[in-house]
Design an enzyme around this catalytic site. Sequence first.
Site, PDB file in Angstrom:
ATOM      1  CG  HIS A 141      -3.384   3.129   2.178  1.00  0.00           C
ATOM      2  ND1 HIS A 141      -3.877   2.748   0.950  1.00  0.00           N
ATOM      3  CD2 HIS A 141      -3.419   2.023   2.965  1.00  0.00           C
ATOM      4  CE1 HIS A 141      -4.188   1.459   0.998  1.00  0.00           C
ATOM      5  NE2 HIS A 141      -3.933   1.011   2.202  1.00  0.00           N
ATOM      6  CB  CYS A 151      -0.941  -0.003   1.201  1.00  0.00           C
ATOM      7  SG  CYS A 151      -2.043  -1.442   1.234  1.00  0.00           S
ATOM      8  CG  ASN A 167      -6.657  -1.263   0.938  1.00  0.00           C
ATOM      9  OD1 ASN A 167      -5.932  -0.745   0.108  1.00  0.00           O
ATOM     10  ND2 ASN A 167      -6.178  -1.824   2.036  1.00  0.00           N
TER      11      ASN A 167
END
Length: 326
Positions: A253, A113, A283
């Site tokens: 994020h 990520c 996500n």
Amino acid sequence: MRRSRIISTGSFLPEKVLTNADLEKMVDTSDEWITERTGIKERRIAVHGQAASDLAYEASRVALERAGISAGEVNAIIVGTISGDMPFPSTACFLQDKLGASNAVAFDVNAACSGFLYALYVADSFIKSGLQEKILVVGTEILSQITDWEDRTTCVLFGDGAGAAVVVPSYDDRGVLSVHIHSDGTMWDLISVPGGGSRNPASSDSINQRLHYIKMKGNETFKVAVRTLEDIALKTLAQNGLVPSDLALLVPHQANQRIIQATAERLKLPKEKVVMNLDKYGNTSAASIPIALDEAVRTGRIRERDYILLEAFGGGLTWASALIKW
């Protein structure tokens, strides 16, 4: 002082929408359960045959067009991804071919990520050193291909998408002020895909154990993420002589609503200063920050000379931040 500057952004999301109601038909879950624990309402899913480089191409094409730069002018293509087209060659090489960017060096970075910010760190270093002039930085993921759709704890989290940014030199006070990257391999098992590499190569046994899908220890990850993101944000601001109230926008994020809210509360940032779109996209790992950044640019939430903080946390473990004067 020569520094790097993002002059344009672009993003791309697949058309297919997978809602919480859809997931209720697939696993033992509910819209209420998902929303309460994650903040996610829906996510985008790539269609059969779409690869990470296809999504990256669409986002990159837009970013280059907005920058007024042709693919042939690009010196480097750096792609953050954990769900690339193939183990090798790099997704960046596939993207280079699709764009026709024949003069660019192309390679991937794998920081989960944190991938986009790791890629931005490399681009920033290239620009500052004078090695490159026009760089395409991309985050692209098709996580639906490595999501275990039988695991009710993880399949609700992830989506597909891509975001891109064009980075060039700047000679005034605008641009990337600093980028910070960190890792701690002792906690690798909090988020991983254990199958498919040299440790657990593909076999009937690895497939039966479902090792080729994302595994995550949610509670442990949450605690480390909140602590780490607050720490890196404060240190990044302090290094640049700033405090949280100086920020116009935090672009985190998009992992979990509770993580984002907890980090914002610790930094004493009101919700209007925090970009949050995970309710629509889930996500998207390395793609989440460039998608959120592009959305903030397009909707006018970022103005010239605003201070913007980007931050991410992901498998590795990795974490990273970037402070930008827009």
